[in-house]
Design a protein around this motif. Structure first.
Motif, PDB file in Angstrom:
ATOM      1  N   ILE A 337       0.836  -1.195   0.000  1.00 58.82           N
ATOM      2  CA  ILE A 337       0.000   0.000   0.000  1.00 58.82           C
ATOM      3  C   ILE A 337       0.878   1.255   0.000  1.00 58.82           C
ATOM      4  CG2 ILE A 337      -1.725   1.337   1.274  1.00 58.82           C
ATOM      5  CD1 ILE A 337      -2.884  -1.202   0.151  1.00 58.82           C
ATOM      6  N   ASP A 338       0.571   2.159  -0.916  1.00 58.08           N
ATOM      7  CA  ASP A 338       1.287   3.433  -1.043  1.00 58.08           C
ATOM      8  C   ASP A 338       0.454   4.549  -0.411  1.00 58.08           C
ATOM      9  OD1 ASP A 338       2.405   5.844  -1.841  1.00 58.08           O
ATOM     10  OD2 ASP A 338       1.969   5.572  -3.976  1.00 58.08           O
ATOM     11  N   ASP A 339       0.920   5.057   0.720  1.00 55.34           N
ATOM     12  CA  ASP A 339       0.301   6.243   1.321  1.00 55.34           C
ATOM     13  C   ASP A 339       1.385   7.301   1.522  1.00 55.34           C
ATOM     14  OD1 ASP A 339      -1.750   7.817   2.212  1.00 55.34           O
ATOM     15  OD2 ASP A 339      -1.725   7.060   4.255  1.00 55.34           O
ATOM     16  N   SER A 340       2.084   7.595   0.436  1.00 54.16           N
ATOM     17  CA  SER A 340       3.162   8.581   0.499  1.00 54.16           C
ATOM     18  C   SER A 340       2.655   9.939   0.938  1.00 54.16           C
ATOM     19  CB  SER A 340       3.845   8.701  -0.870  1.00 54.16           C
ATOM     20  OG  SER A 340       4.960   9.553  -0.808  1.00 54.16           O
ATOM     21  N   LYS A 341       1.343  10.206   0.743  1.00 52.46           N
ATOM     22  CA  LYS A 341       0.760  11.482   1.153  1.00 52.46           C
ATOM     23  C   LYS A 341       0.736  11.631   2.669  1.00 52.46           C
ATOM     24  CE  LYS A 341      -1.341  15.409   0.374  1.00 52.46           C
ATOM     25  NZ  LYS A 341      -1.472  15.873   1.760  1.00 52.46           N
ATOM     26  N   ALA A 342       0.963  10.544   3.410  1.00 41.58           N
ATOM     27  CA  ALA A 342       1.009  10.616   4.871  1.00 41.58           C
ATOM     28  C   ALA A 342       2.322  11.268   5.293  1.00 41.58           C
ATOM     29  CB  ALA A 342       0.876   9.225   5.480  1.00 41.58           C
ATOM     30  N   THR A 343       2.356  12.599   5.240  1.00 45.20           N
ATOM     31  CA  THR A 343       3.605  13.340   5.461  1.00 45.20           C
ATOM     32  C   THR A 343       3.771  13.831   6.891  1.00 45.20           C
ATOM     33  OG1 THR A 343       2.528  15.381   4.722  1.00 45.20           O
ATOM     34  CG2 THR A 343       3.703  14.078   3.052  1.00 45.20           C
ATOM     35  N   ASN A 344       2.889  13.395   7.796  1.00 46.82           N
ATOM     36  CA  ASN A 344       3.033  13.755   9.210  1.00 46.82           C
ATOM     37  C   ASN A 344       2.480  12.617  10.067  1.00 46.82           C
ATOM     38  OD1 ASN A 344       0.094  14.219   9.577  1.00 46.82           O
ATOM     39  ND2 ASN A 344       0.460  15.984   8.257  1.00 46.82           N
ATOM     40  N   PRO A 345       2.756  12.599  11.361  1.00 46.82           N
ATOM     41  CA  PRO A 345       2.328  11.472  12.206  1.00 46.82           C
ATOM     42  C   PRO A 345       0.816  11.276  12.238  1.00 46.82           C
ATOM     43  CG  PRO A 345       4.068  12.700  13.299  1.00 46.82           C
ATOM     44  CD  PRO A 345       3.690  13.506  12.086  1.00 46.82           C
ATOM     45  N   HIS A 346       0.052  12.357  12.202  1.00 51.23           N
ATOM     46  CA  HIS A 346      -1.408  12.232  12.263  1.00 51.23           C
ATOM     47  C   HIS A 346      -1.940  11.470  11.054  1.00 51.23           C
ATOM     48  CE1 HIS A 346      -5.648  13.706  12.091  1.00 51.23           C
ATOM     49  NE2 HIS A 346      -5.556  13.576  13.401  1.00 51.23           N
ATOM     50  N   ALA A 347      -1.413  11.785   9.867  1.00 52.37           N
ATOM     51  CA  ALA A 347      -1.838  11.075   8.661  1.00 52.37           C
ATOM     52  C   ALA A 347      -1.413   9.611   8.705  1.00 52.37           C
ATOM     53  CB  ALA A 347      -1.265  11.757   7.423  1.00 52.37           C
ATOM     54  N   ALA A 348      -0.187   9.358   9.163  1.00 50.21           N
ATOM     55  CA  ALA A 348       0.289   7.979   9.248  1.00 50.21           C
ATOM     56  C   ALA A 348      -0.516   7.171  10.261  1.00 50.21           C
ATOM     57  CB  ALA A 348       1.769   7.960   9.614  1.00 50.21           C
ATOM     58  N   GLU A 349      -0.940   7.823  11.332  1.00 55.01           N
ATOM     59  CA  GLU A 349      -1.758   7.145  12.337  1.00 55.01           C
ATOM     60  C   GLU A 349      -3.040   6.597  11.727  1.00 55.01           C
ATOM     61  OE1 GLU A 349      -3.721   8.160  16.726  1.00 55.01           O
ATOM     62  OE2 GLU A 349      -3.240   9.774  15.333  1.00 55.01           O
ATOM     63  N   ALA A 350      -3.666   7.401  10.867  1.00 53.50           N
ATOM     64  CA  ALA A 350      -4.899   6.958  10.211  1.00 53.50           C
ATOM     65  C   ALA A 350      -4.631   5.755   9.306  1.00 53.50           C
ATOM     66  CB  ALA A 350      -5.501   8.110   9.412  1.00 53.50           C
ATOM     67  N   SER A 351      -3.522   5.775   8.586  1.00 46.88           N
ATOM     68  CA  SER A 351      -3.183   4.655   7.710  1.00 46.88           C
ATOM     69  C   SER A 351      -2.903   3.386   8.512  1.00 46.88           C
ATOM     70  CB  SER A 351      -1.947   4.998   6.874  1.00 46.88           C
ATOM     71  OG  SER A 351      -2.236   5.974   5.929  1.00 46.88           O
ATOM     72  N   LEU A 352      -2.122   3.519   9.552  1.00 47.84           N
ATOM     73  CA  LEU A 352      -1.756   2.349  10.356  1.00 47.84           C
ATOM     74  C   LEU A 352      -2.984   1.723  11.010  1.00 47.84           C
ATOM     75  CD1 LEU A 352       1.472   3.878  11.896  1.00 47.84           C
ATOM     76  CD2 LEU A 352       1.417   1.810  10.504  1.00 47.84           C
ATOM     77  N   ALA A 353      -3.993   2.559  11.317  1.00 49.30           N
ATOM     78  CA  ALA A 353      -5.203   2.043  11.958  1.00 49.30           C
ATOM     79  C   ALA A 353      -6.063   1.223  11.008  1.00 49.30           C
ATOM     80  CB  ALA A 353      -6.021   3.200  12.526  1.00 49.30           C
ATOM     81  N   ALA A 354      -5.787   1.305   9.716  1.00 50.42           N
ATOM     82  CA  ALA A 354      -6.627   0.630   8.718  1.00 50.42           C
ATOM     83  C   ALA A 354      -6.211  -0.816   8.461  1.00 50.42           C
ATOM     84  CB  ALA A 354      -6.596   1.415   7.405  1.00 50.42           C
ATOM     85  N   TYR A 355      -5.079  -1.272   9.022  1.00 45.16           N
ATOM     86  CA  TYR A 355      -4.565  -2.617   8.732  1.00 45.16           C
ATOM     87  C   TYR A 355      -4.175  -3.316  10.028  1.00 45.16           C
ATOM     88  CZ  TYR A 355      -4.442  -0.436   4.174  1.00 45.16           C
ATOM     89  OH  TYR A 355      -4.803   0.240   3.033  1.00 45.16           O
ATOM     90  N   GLU A 356      -4.206  -4.648  10.004  1.00 43.09           N
ATOM     91  CA  GLU A 356      -4.017  -5.420  11.233  1.00 43.09           C
ATOM     92  C   GLU A 356      -2.565  -5.828  11.480  1.00 43.09           C
ATOM     93  OE1 GLU A 356      -6.169  -5.954  13.642  1.00 43.09           O
ATOM     94  OE2 GLU A 356      -7.614  -4.729  12.554  1.00 43.09           O
ATOM     95  N   SER A 357      -1.875  -6.244  10.418  1.00 41.73           N
ATOM     96  CA  SER A 357      -0.501  -6.737  10.569  1.00 41.73           C
ATOM     97  C   SER A 357       0.361  -6.063   9.517  1.00 41.73           C
ATOM     98  CB  SER A 357      -0.463  -8.262  10.410  1.00 41.73           C
ATOM     99  OG  SER A 357       0.856  -8.744  10.632  1.00 41.73           O
ATOM    100  N   ILE A 358       1.284  -5.215   9.976  1.00 36.05           N
ATOM    101  CA  ILE A 358       1.922  -4.251   9.073  1.00 36.05           C
ATOM    102  C   ILE A 358       3.442  -4.336   9.153  1.00 36.05           C
ATOM    103  CG2 ILE A 358       2.187  -1.789   8.565  1.00 36.05           C
ATOM    104  CD1 ILE A 358      -0.524  -1.442  10.125  1.00 36.05           C
ATOM    105  N   VAL A 359       4.064  -4.286   7.969  1.00 37.03           N
ATOM    106  CA  VAL A 359       5.474  -3.927   7.880  1.00 37.03           C
ATOM    107  C   VAL A 359       5.488  -2.482   7.381  1.00 37.03           C
ATOM    108  CG1 VAL A 359       7.706  -4.358   6.822  1.00 37.03           C
ATOM    109  CG2 VAL A 359       6.225  -6.277   7.448  1.00 37.03           C
ATOM    110  N   TRP A 360       5.995  -1.625   8.202  1.00 36.16           N
ATOM    111  CA  TRP A 360       5.856  -0.180   8.000  1.00 36.16           C
ATOM    112  C   TRP A 360       7.141   0.404   7.427  1.00 36.16           C
ATOM    113  CZ3 TRP A 360       6.179   3.665  12.642  1.00 36.16           C
ATOM    114  CH2 TRP A 360       5.823   4.955  12.223  1.00 36.16           C
ATOM    115  N   ILE A 361       7.034   1.108   6.311  1.00 32.68           N
ATOM    116  CA  ILE A 361       8.157   1.878   5.769  1.00 32.68           C
ATOM    117  C   ILE A 361       7.922   3.334   6.125  1.00 32.68           C
ATOM    118  CG2 ILE A 361       9.379   2.599   3.683  1.00 32.68           C
ATOM    119  CD1 ILE A 361       8.595  -0.029   2.388  1.00 32.68           C
ATOM    120  N   ALA A 362       8.880   3.933   6.835  1.00 29.56           N
ATOM    121  CA  ALA A 362       8.664   5.282   7.376  1.00 29.56           C
ATOM    122  C   ALA A 362       9.963   6.068   7.396  1.00 29.56           C
ATOM    123  CB  ALA A 362       8.078   5.186   8.786  1.00 29.56           C
TER     124      ALA A 362
END
Length: 478
Positions: A337-362
């Motif tokens: 999943i590409d959420d490159s638009k998540a350019t701050n922690p608040h945006a990334a928080e919303a993305s991370l909340a949408a999935y259960e088991s994540i390998v996160w590139i940050a």
């Protein structure tokens, strides 16, 4: 005679808003001088075009106030503490932004504005709103910070019934007389504090969007700070506070009930009635924060009198922009999943909340942000983390404090090719059923021209992995 004839106006900055502002003012007879900090090849080319049109340009000197200046029109990126603005304040000279200029130049019969701001979700919400308005048969456009000049929309040949307007905190800071038909603040989280100076100043600038609203001030029930801004706003008599929530809505709210988006604000009996607007499944993607965006868009459309069926039809026809929770591919039963638009922690928080088991590139440029709350909230969902970018150490330190058991790969290289390495490391950490989520929580300019290029690099790396026959997914170890 034009009120601009002979008026000496200084335009601060070239670029996508400065150049149109200079041309518009010059065409109205103003004596325009553009000042710009930069003196690079691109700036010189832009300056040459403007000079040929009779506009004065000073490159490499954005600090000195040109003699005789009666008004400054600034581009959004110029910080309020610039010496130019301090000199203007001492001289009693007004400073407008390009949005303020567009507001002042609009005609008496110009389209009303439905305005949207917030830390995250602005562009998606404005485009959803425009899609709903179009479904209602209204002539509209998504304009403002979304990349379409408000000056072009206000002064162009095309006529509109209503405009869907995205406004950044920068633009609102310089827009003292803006008065929208209705407006929404989607959320508030620390961002751009290096520009505003404090969270309080940032919130105050966001809150300007409510000033003088005529019909509705739309706020986020889950974010009390947005409702506080409504309470503090000076609005026209009869303007209503309208909340949106992912839960069951109360009176004067829009919310979600059993998989349906419902309206208890714009119905004859708010105490006893609710109007079905759409299904959650009509929202793409149906991630929680995107459903919230849809509710905010629906609230603004309903404030403008749009029927419920147009809300449904507009949401069904809407497609999100690239790099916003965008499915790239599935490789070896791992979703990328590409959420490159998540350019701050608040945006990334919303993305991370949408999935259960994540390998996160940050990672990337932190812009003064803290990552402790983000990591603390996401720790239980993280299978692994791959860090890139100049200030990745800030996320690594937060992981050490709040998720020490999560495997972390720290990529020291910051060239653009690092994304390919990041995707390969993420594939190595992932197991079937996992999601590799590129939601950096940081700005991109340390490695990429913008977040679009960062997202494209991620997609290219994922497609290369797929072409190789699934890569090394499934190892699940650091």
């Amino acid at each position: 005679m034009s009120t601009w004839q002979g008026k000496r106006v200084t335009v601060a900055g070239l670029g996508v808003s400065g150049i149109p502002a200079a041309r518009v003012l010059h065409a109205r007879g103003a004596e325009v001088t553009v000042v710009n900090d930069g003196d690079d090849e691109r700036s010189r080319a832009q300056a040459a075009e403007l000079t040929a049109e009779g506009i004065t340009v000073r490159l490499g000197d954005g600090a000195t106030l040109p003699e005789g200046t009666e008004l400054i029109v600034t581009t959004p990126g110029w910080q309020p503490d610039k010496p130019l603005f301090a000199a203007a304040e001492r001289a009693g000279i007004e400073v407008w932004g390009d949005v303020e200029l567009a507001w002042r130049l609009r005609g008496p019969d110009s389209a009303p504005w439905l305005a949207v701001t917030g830390t995250n979700g602005k562009t998606t919400t404005v485009r959803m709103l425009a899609s709903i308005l179009e479904a209602a048969g209204l002539r509209t456009a998504a304009v403002g910070n979304i990349g379409v000049s408000l000056l072009d929309a206000v002064l162009g040949d095309e006529t509109y019934d209503v405009l869907a307007v995205e406004l950044s905190s920068y633009q609102l800071h310089w827009s003292p007389s803006l008065r929208a038909h209705s407006a929404a603040v989607l959320n508030l989280a620390p961002d751009h504090l290096d520009w505003h100076g404090s969270m309080e100043a940032y919130a105050a600038d966001k809150g300007r969007i409510y000033e003088g609203n005529r019909v509705a001030c739309v706020y986020n029930v889950a974010d009390p700070a947005t409702e506080d801004l409504v309470r503090e706003a000076d609005v026209e008599e009869g303007c209503r506070a309208i909340g949106f929530t992912l839960g069951t809505p109360g009176p004067s709210q829009l919310g979600v009930v059993e998989g349906l988006l419902v309206d208890r604000a714009f119905v004859p009996d708010r105490q006893k009635q609710a109007q079905e607007l759409a299904e959650v499944a009509d929202v793409r993607p149906p991630a929680p924060h995107n459903v919230a965006n849809a509710l905010a868009a629906a609230a603004l459309a309903r404030a403008f009198g749009v029927e419920a069926t147009a809300v449904r039809d507009g949401l069904r026809s809407f497609r999100p922009d690239p790099h916003r929770i965008e499915l790239v591919s599935e490789v070896a039963e791992v979703t990328y999943i590409d959420d490159s638009k998540a350019t701050n922690p608040h945006a990334a928080e919303a993305s991370l909340a949408a999935y259960e088991s994540i390998v996160w590139i940050a990672g990337g440029l932190a812009k003064g942000a803290s990552f402790d709350d983000l990591v603390r909230g996401a720790a239980g969902r993280l299978r692994g983390v791959v860090l890139i970018g100049k200030e990745r150490h800030l996320i690594r330190e937060a992981l050490g404090r709040h998720a020490p058991e999560v495997p972390v790969v720290d990529l020291e290289r910051t060239d653009t090719g690092a994304m390919s390495a990041a995707v390969r490391e993420a594939a190595r950490l992932a197991a079937p059923g996992d999601t590799v989520l590129m939601a950096p929580a940081c700005a991109s300019m340390d490695m990429f021209v913008n977040y679009n290029k960062r997202g494209e690099a991620f997609a290219d790396a994922v497609h290369a992995l797929a072409a190789e026959g699934a890569g090394p997914a499934g190892a699940g170890s650091a």
